[in-house]
Design a protein around this motif. Structure first.
Motif, PDB file in Angstrom:
ATOM      1  N   UNK A  54       0.806  -1.229   0.000  1.00  0.00           N
ATOM      2  CA  UNK A  54       0.000   0.000   0.000  1.00  0.00           C
ATOM      3  C   UNK A  54       0.839   1.279   0.000  1.00  0.00           C
ATOM      4  N   UNK A  75       0.004   6.144  -0.360  1.00  0.00           N
ATOM      5  CA  UNK A  75      -1.099   5.202  -0.147  1.00  0.00           C
ATOM      6  C   UNK A  75      -2.355   5.625  -0.908  1.00  0.00           C
ATOM      7  N   UNK A  76      -2.658   6.922  -0.946  1.00  0.00           N
ATOM      8  CA  UNK A  76      -3.905   7.318  -1.619  1.00  0.00           C
ATOM      9  C   UNK A  76      -3.803   7.110  -3.128  1.00  0.00           C
ATOM     10  N   UNK A  79      -4.359   3.407  -3.682  1.00  0.00           N
ATOM     11  CA  UNK A  79      -5.794   3.132  -3.557  1.00  0.00           C
ATOM     12  C   UNK A  79      -6.530   3.528  -4.832  1.00  0.00           C
ATOM     13  N   UNK A  80      -6.131   4.669  -5.416  1.00  0.00           N
ATOM     14  CA  UNK A  80      -6.811   5.112  -6.635  1.00  0.00           C
ATOM     15  C   UNK A  80      -6.512   4.228  -7.834  1.00  0.00           C
TER      16      UNK A  80
ATOM     17  N   UNK B 174      -6.051   7.799   4.455  1.00  0.00           N
ATOM     18  CA  UNK B 174      -5.268   7.868   3.232  1.00  0.00           C
ATOM     19  C   UNK B 174      -5.353   6.555   2.449  1.00  0.00           C
ATOM     20  N   UNK B 175      -5.339   5.418   3.174  1.00  0.00           N
ATOM     21  CA  UNK B 175      -5.402   4.129   2.480  1.00  0.00           C
ATOM     22  C   UNK B 175      -6.740   3.945   1.770  1.00  0.00           C
ATOM     23  N   UNK B 176      -7.774   4.681   2.184  1.00  0.00           N
ATOM     24  CA  UNK B 176      -9.059   4.603   1.494  1.00  0.00           C
ATOM     25  C   UNK B 176      -9.073   5.476   0.235  1.00  0.00           C
ATOM     26  N   UNK B 177      -7.959   6.138  -0.044  1.00  0.00           N
ATOM     27  CA  UNK B 177      -7.861   6.881  -1.299  1.00  0.00           C
ATOM     28  C   UNK B 177      -8.003   8.388  -1.157  1.00  0.00           C
ATOM     29  N   UNK B 178      -7.953   8.901   0.080  1.00  0.00           N
ATOM     30  CA  UNK B 178      -8.076  10.347   0.250  1.00  0.00           C
ATOM     31  C   UNK B 178      -6.691  10.975   0.362  1.00  0.00           C
ATOM     32  N   UNK B 179      -6.521  12.076  -0.334  1.00  0.00           N
ATOM     33  CA  UNK B 179      -5.234  12.769  -0.340  1.00  0.00           C
ATOM     34  C   UNK B 179      -5.075  13.525   0.979  1.00  0.00           C
TER      35      UNK B 179
END
Ligand SMILES: Nc1ncnc2c1ncn2[C@@H]1O[C@H](COP(=O)(O)OP(=O)(O)O)[C@@H](O)[C@H]1O
Ligand SMILES: [Mg+2]
Lengths: 237, 310
Positions: A54, A75-76, A79-80, B174-179
């Motif tokens: 990740x 990580x973001x 995830x994207x 952040x790991x959920x995709x948020x910057x």
């Protein structure tokens, strides 16, 4: 030379927490739509491997996702690119409601995900009943369902799940197994981190065993079943 | 009347402590330069209003302060973050000195003439012989509007939801995709904008001078410790409390000596401790917040609404 196309290829990956060097060259592959179990005792390095994929810890080596090297990305960004992560600590947002937790799983791009709130509530009716409840007051099992669903709302193509059955009653463990089968039916690849063999042996296509922060076994569940030495040395407590 | 004055001062303090609290939750350390952004807001507003008028300054100064804050977060704080809390603390401390020096270099060491706009300088109403200044009313209005906006953004919008999640669980968010780094820059800049706005409306209500950052900085430090580090609701309660306390104390010339004399005791210059007893409440007003701080730390170290148990 193996030229097979994998969805995810982890090559000679090293991982660090500050100055401590935890993983020293790990190789793991996952095919599209495959459930791969990553087994091992506490401290074997499984969670660190998930975090390294990740981009949540410092790494050296390659993580190839659908042909693109994602090692060193944030990580973001990972995830994207379609990799979801369910951390082991059931890290729900305790002050927010169940519904808000699920909303935070959505990434908010233009593309509509393949999962809806309704899908989640059908899979786990308990969550529908509690959708306006603060997540912090849910039971351990409900919190686990919530973290699983929250990550799915981000519509990942591969999902890393760290010890989802830890400390859960057998009936809920079976719900988690059913959830994993549903992912497979929808074509999602899964890396399932577990300590116990139970559901991992039932549902996975292939198994890796980690011991002492390296991969000590790679094969099918049947092959692991046949290899008493590996089980004795690296899995049984 | 004092109540309204106290509330308007308290709301001003809350505009400052709200931003500081959010930034504290996010960084895990106090931003020593927060009050410096308050000062910058006042000086920018002074400068802009001297070129055009107050209303243009009211609009532009907070935006300028937010920009500076955002740049500081992006290019300095974020790079310092990985070295741990102490360097972060030191860097904000350093920034407060840099801002102070620059302010003195540009605008001099004495106060500048940043007046209340003429259209606002009358009194709003009068009860008995005390008046409530129109500008005080305006301060309250701006503060309340800002704080309602802040509340609605945090509680009712998607970005607010992400901010709430990122403040407590940055890695998971952040790991959920948020910057999350960008979210933090936005929070920092917004906190600076609030501080800057407080400077615009506080600078002319009180005084615009190089010492204003230090004096107000000490007070908001007390506010967030008394309110409970990291608690917005606590910061609101403590801001109002200190605002009221300060305003009342300044207006009262009670002293222990007077009180004791009224109880029939004979207090003269020969009584032991007379120099302490004769102090008027209005004279000790400036140290009251710090007394409150000490009392709070002894009685309830985590603050009014603090949740930290360490
Ligand atoms: N945050 C951390 N800082 C330093 N060392 C850590 C940290 N987290 C885990 N470790 C160490 O890394 C090793 C692997 O841990 P982990 O990946 O959590 O194992 P597993 O998930 O297989 O139980 C352990 O020896 C553990 O002590
Ligand atoms: Mg683990």
């Amino acid at each position: 030379m193996n030229t097979e196309k994998f969805a995810l290829e982890v090559k000679e990956l090293q991982a660090f927490y500050g100055k401590s060097h935890i993983l020293q060259g790990v190789n793991v592959n996952v095919r599209e739509g495959e459930i791969v179990a990553l087994l091992g005792r506490n401290g074997a390095g499984r969670s660190t491997l998930a975090k390294a994929i990740m981009g949540m810890v410092d790494t050296k080596g390659d993580v190839i996702w659908r042909g693109k090297n994602i090692a060193g990305m944030k990580a973001y960004e990972v995830a994207h690119l379609g990799i979801g992560y369910v951390p082991e600590s059931r890290d729900i947002f305790p002050k927010l409601t169940v519904e808000q937790n699920l909303m935070l799983g959505e990434k908010g791009g233009k593309k509509k995900g393949r999962w809806s709130f309704d899908d989640m509530y059908k899979m786990f009716p308990r969550l529908r009943e509690r959708q306006h409840t603060e997540a912090g007051v849910l039971s351990g099992g409900e919190q686990q369902m919530l973290t699983l669903c929250r990550t799915l709302m981000g519509d990942p193509d591969l999902i890393l799940i760290d010890e989802p059955t830890e400390g859960l009653a057998p009936a809920i463990v079976q719900l988690v197994a059913e959830y994993l089968r549903e992912l497979k039916r929808r074509g999602i690849s899964v890396v399932l981190i577990e300590q116990k063999l139970a559901i991992a042996m039932q549902i996975s296509d292939r198994v890796y065993v980690m011991g002492d922060r390296r991969i000590v076994f790679e094969g099918t569940p049947a092959e692991l079943k046949a290899d008493a030495n590996i089980r004795k040395e690296w899995l049984e407590v | 009347m004092s109540v309204l004055n106290g509330v308007s001062y308290g709301l001003l303090l809350f505009m400052l402590s709200a931003g500081l609290t959010l930034i504290f939750s996010m960084m895990g350390v106090l931003n020593f330069a927060h009050a410096s952004f308050y000062m910058l807001g006042a000086y920018f507003a002074y400068q802009v209003s001297s070129w055009s008028n107050f209303w243009v300054g009211l609009l532009i100064a907070p935006i300028l302060v937010a920009l500076l804050g955002g740049l500081f977060e992006r290019y300095v704080l974020r790079k310092t973050h990985k070295f741990g809390h102490v360097p972060e603390l030191l860097v904000t401390f350093g920034l407060s000195f840099v801002i102070l020096e620059i302010v003195q270099l540009i605008w001099g060491r004495t106060s500048v003439d940043y007046p209340v706009p003429p259209s606002m300088s009358g009194s709003l109403f009068k009860v008995f012989d005390s008046t409530f200044q129109m500008y005080r009313g305006f301060m309250m209005l701006v503060a309340i509007l800002m704080l309602v906006c802040l509340f609605l953004i945090l509680k009712k919008t998607r970005i607010g939801l992400v901010i709430q999640a990122a403040l407590t669980h940055p890695d998971t968010t952040e790991a959920l995709g948020h910057n999350v780094p960008r979210v933090f820059a936005i929070v920092f800049a917004a906190g600076c904008a609030l501080a800057g706005l407080a400077g615009v409306i506080g600078g002319n209500a009180f005084i615009t001078e190089p010492g204003m950052a230090q004096s107000v900085g000490a007070i908001i430090f007390v506010v967030i410790v008394v309110g409970g580090m990291g608690s917005l609701a606590g910061a609101l309660v403590a801001s109002l409390l200190i605002g009221l306390m300060q305003t009342f104390a300044v207006g009262l010339d009670w002293s222990f000596a007077g009180g004791l004399a009224r109880l029939g005791m004979d207090i003269t210059a020969e009584t032991p401790g007379y120099s302490l007893l004769k102090l008027k409440l209005s004279q000790v007003a400036p140290i009251l917040p710090f007394l409150l701080l000490v009392v709070m730390l002894v009685v309830r170290p985590k603050g009014i609404m603090g949740t930290r148990d360490d």
